[in-house]
Motif scaffolding. Structure first.
Motif, short mmCIF file in Angstrom:
data_model
loop_
_atom_site.label_atom_id
_atom_site.label_comp_id
_atom_site.label_asym_id
_atom_site.label_seq_id
_atom_site.Cartn_x
_atom_site.Cartn_y
_atom_site.Cartn_z
N SER A 84 -108.71 23.19 42.14
CA SER A 84 -107.44 23.09 42.87
C SER A 84 -107.81 22.74 44.31
CB SER A 84 -106.62 24.37 42.75
OG SER A 84 -105.26 24.13 43.00
N HIS A 85 -107.05 23.21 45.28
CA HIS A 85 -107.31 22.77 46.65
C HIS A 85 -107.37 23.93 47.63
CE1 HIS A 85 -102.95 23.16 47.74
NE2 HIS A 85 -102.81 22.96 46.44
N LEU A 86 -108.09 23.73 48.74
CA LEU A 86 -108.21 24.75 49.79
C LEU A 86 -107.52 24.31 51.08
CD1 LEU A 86 -111.93 25.87 49.22
CD2 LEU A 86 -109.86 27.15 48.62
N TYR A 95 -101.76 31.28 48.85
CA TYR A 95 -102.10 31.19 47.43
C TYR A 95 -101.97 29.80 46.82
CZ TYR A 95 -101.64 36.10 48.39
OH TYR A 95 -101.78 37.33 48.97
N ASP A 96 -101.17 28.95 47.44
CA ASP A 96 -100.96 27.59 46.95
C ASP A 96 -102.30 26.86 46.96
OD1 ASP A 96 -100.37 24.92 46.60
OD2 ASP A 96 -98.89 24.80 48.21
N GLY A 97 -102.84 26.58 45.78
CA GLY A 97 -104.14 25.90 45.68
C GLY A 97 -105.30 26.86 45.71
N VAL A 98 -105.27 27.78 46.69
CA VAL A 98 -106.37 28.71 46.87
C VAL A 98 -106.56 29.58 45.62
CG1 VAL A 98 -107.28 30.57 48.31
CG2 VAL A 98 -105.87 28.77 49.35
N ASN A 129 -107.67 17.18 50.41
CA ASN A 129 -106.31 16.79 50.80
C ASN A 129 -105.32 16.70 49.65
OD1 ASN A 129 -104.09 15.97 52.29
ND2 ASN A 129 -104.66 13.81 52.22
N GLU A 130 -104.96 17.84 49.10
CA GLU A 130 -103.91 17.85 48.06
C GLU A 130 -102.52 17.73 48.68
OE1 GLU A 130 -100.90 19.31 45.24
OE2 GLU A 130 -101.40 20.10 47.21
N GLU A 131 -102.32 18.42 49.80
CA GLU A 131 -100.95 18.55 50.32
C GLU A 131 -100.41 17.29 51.00
OE1 GLU A 131 -99.08 20.85 49.52
OE2 GLU A 131 -100.15 22.74 49.31
N GLY A 132 -101.31 16.50 51.55
CA GLY A 132 -100.82 15.32 52.29
C GLY A 132 -100.17 15.69 53.60
N LEU A 191 -105.18 26.32 37.26
CA LEU A 191 -104.24 27.44 37.42
C LEU A 191 -103.61 27.32 38.80
CD1 LEU A 191 -104.63 31.11 36.44
CD2 LEU A 191 -104.20 30.60 38.85
N HIS A 192 -102.30 27.54 38.88
CA HIS A 192 -101.58 27.39 40.15
C HIS A 192 -100.43 28.37 40.16
CE1 HIS A 192 -99.90 25.36 43.65
NE2 HIS A 192 -100.99 24.61 43.71
N ILE A 193 -100.04 28.84 41.35
CA ILE A 193 -98.79 29.59 41.42
C ILE A 193 -97.65 28.63 41.05
CG2 ILE A 193 -99.52 31.36 43.07
CD1 ILE A 193 -98.05 29.68 45.27
N GLU A 194 -96.60 29.18 40.46
CA GLU A 194 -95.53 28.30 39.96
C GLU A 194 -94.85 27.53 41.08
OE1 GLU A 194 -92.17 30.33 38.17
OE2 GLU A 194 -91.01 28.49 38.39
N GLN A 195 -94.70 28.15 42.24
CA GLN A 195 -93.98 27.56 43.39
C GLN A 195 -92.49 27.38 43.11
OE1 GLN A 195 -96.97 24.16 43.94
NE2 GLN A 195 -96.81 24.94 46.01
N GLY A 196 -91.99 28.05 42.09
CA GLY A 196 -90.57 28.08 41.79
C GLY A 196 -90.26 29.47 41.27
N GLY A 360 -96.02 18.39 42.42
CA GLY A 360 -97.17 17.57 42.08
C GLY A 360 -98.43 18.41 42.20
N HIS A 361 -99.45 18.09 41.41
CA HIS A 361 -100.72 18.83 41.47
C HIS A 361 -101.87 17.85 41.23
CE1 HIS A 361 -98.75 22.70 41.55
NE2 HIS A 361 -98.00 22.35 40.54
N ASP A 362 -103.06 18.25 41.69
CA ASP A 362 -104.25 17.43 41.44
C ASP A 362 -104.41 17.17 39.94
OD1 ASP A 362 -105.34 17.15 44.13
OD2 ASP A 362 -105.69 19.31 44.05
ZN LIG Z 1 -100.93 23.34 45.52
#
Ligand SMILES: [Zn+2]
Length: 413
Positions: A84-86, A95-98, A129-132, A191-196, A360-362
């Motif tokens: 995922s992304h840092l 937690y997003d990515g981390v 650079n996942e988030e842009g 694995l990612h937090i749902e973000q919803g 969107g995700h990697d």
């Molecule tokens: Zn993310």
């Protein structure tokens, strides 16, 4: 949980997340760790040290993606990968990515603790650079790895201050030599937090992602003409900002129109020139984003936005054109990975639900070159891209244990 299933060390996972939460800390509970910034470098350095301490070989590719590899018994076989992304948003959470990266690290640490060898190697990837949030487009590292963005395009991209990706990557010491796309993955799980709010609201702790939302993004140039805000008659103005304003409300209305079926639309970004008192703006640039679970309806929304552009342009006596566009979410999920996750969850006695990904995700980029699956874990009230983002360890652990056991199953195939 089934007694044959392996379990990660929850406290150690939490400690890793908390240590990450100190690097680029923002407003107490959040993070600002823009890609290739000093904070991003510090987090990358910390990650590499942790991965090496866990016995991994760490390599970096030409766009700064980091690969931590745990060898397999048959090391020539393609790896089972996770990652995922840092990097974070401008006002991001912890937690997003981390969580995805630290969960992957925890998988490797747990296998070390238990002395488990796998047939295939395991690779943990930190995508650049996942988030842009500083360089665009988002998901730059994974798109470049998957061959969907050229090396030259990524290296030449610039932030708002005109700093080049290539120079910033070299400055932080992550201009690696590994060729893009050098390794082949047997499968990739993220694995990612749902973000919803779905998992949190329903009270189920684990989501197996079965599909995405189709998503369109547009960059729109609005062109008018400068003039004095005083003497210029109303009917002779070409105010680019007014054209943009008409379009923003029209885009919002399109989201509301499709809201009952899950559609949504946003204008998250605007710039205006000269953006000064006393002068009518000659130029505005907007970024527009809209999404729908049904790809055909997302395409219909695109047609509606284009019609709204023509109407807004006429109303404000300005010109409007699309200068860049992108889309993602054409179902990138592999049936094999979904089945592997569901079978493992059933065997472990994990209560899960099938869920759609709205962000969107990697993983979407990697899904084009390898079988791909995703696990979602709850975040409180669905809050994300916000410093208040929070998770509960107890509700996160089933998903991380599902990642561990599914990866091991796949790595022994
Ligand atoms: Zn993310």
């Amino acid at each position: 949980m089934n007694k044959n299933a392996m379990e990660i060390n929850g406290q150690r996972l939490w400690d890793s997340l908390e240590a990450s939460g100190q690097i680029g800390k923002l407003r107490g509970t959040g993070l600002r760790r823009l890609p290739l910034s000093d904070a991003n470098k510090e987090m990358r350095d910390t990650f590499c040290a942790w991965a090496e301490a866990a016995g991994c070989t760490v390599t970096v590719d030409q766009v700064g993606n980091i690969f931590a590899r745990r060898p397999g018994r048959d090391d020539a076989l393609p790896a089972i990968a996770t990652g995922s992304h840092l990097d974070t948003q401008m006002c991001g959470g912890k937690y997003d990515g981390v969580l995805g990266v630290m969960s992957g690290l925890e998988v490797i640490r747990t296998l070390n603790d238990l002395g488990v060898e796998t047939k295939r190697p395991i690779e943990l990837v930190v995508w650049s650079n996942e988030e842009g949030a500083r360089f665009t487009p988002p998901m730059q590292g994974s798109l470049a790895f998957a061959g969907d963005l050229s090396l030259e395009t990524v290296l030449a991209s610039q932030d708002a201050d005109g700093l080049r990706f290539a120079d910033e990557l070299r400055r932080i010491g992550y201009d690696g030599t590994r060729e893009l796309g050098e390794s082949e993955f047997e499968a990739y799980l993220e694995l990612h937090i749902e973000q919803g709010p779905v998992l949190d609201r329903i009270g189920i702790d684990t989501g197996i992602v079965v599909a995405g939302f189709k998503s369109h993004g547009l960059k729109i140039q609005v062109t008018g003409n400068t003039a004095h805000v005083g003497p210029t008659p109303m009917d002779e103005r070409q105010n680019a900002l007014v054209g943009a304003a008409h379009l923003i409300t029209a885009v919002d209305a399109i989201g509301w129109k499709h809201h009952p079926q899950g559609g949504k639309s946003t204008t998250p970004h605007i710039s205006c020139f000269p953006n000064l008192p006393g002068i009518i703006p000659e130029s505005a640039q907007l970024t527009v984003d809209f999404r729908h679970p049904e790809p055909e309806i997302a395409d219909q929304m695109l047609a509606e936005v284009k019609a709204a552009m023509a109407e807004a342009a006429e109303k404000a006596n300005v010109k409007m054109e699309i200068i860049d566009s992108w889309s993602f979410g054409d179902n990138p999920f592999s049936d094999d990975c979904i089945k592997a996750l569901a079978d493992t969850a059933d065997a472990m006695g994990i209560n899960y639900m099938e869920i759609r990904s709205q962000a969107g995700h990697d993983a979407y980029a990697i899904g084009k070159i390898a079988p791909m699956g995703m696990i979602f874990t709850p975040c409180t009230a669905g809050v994300s891209h916000n410093v208040e983002e929070s998770i509960e360890l107890d509700r996160t652990l089933p998903g991380v244990n599902l990642l561990l056991n599914t990866m091991v199953d796949l790595a022994n195939r």
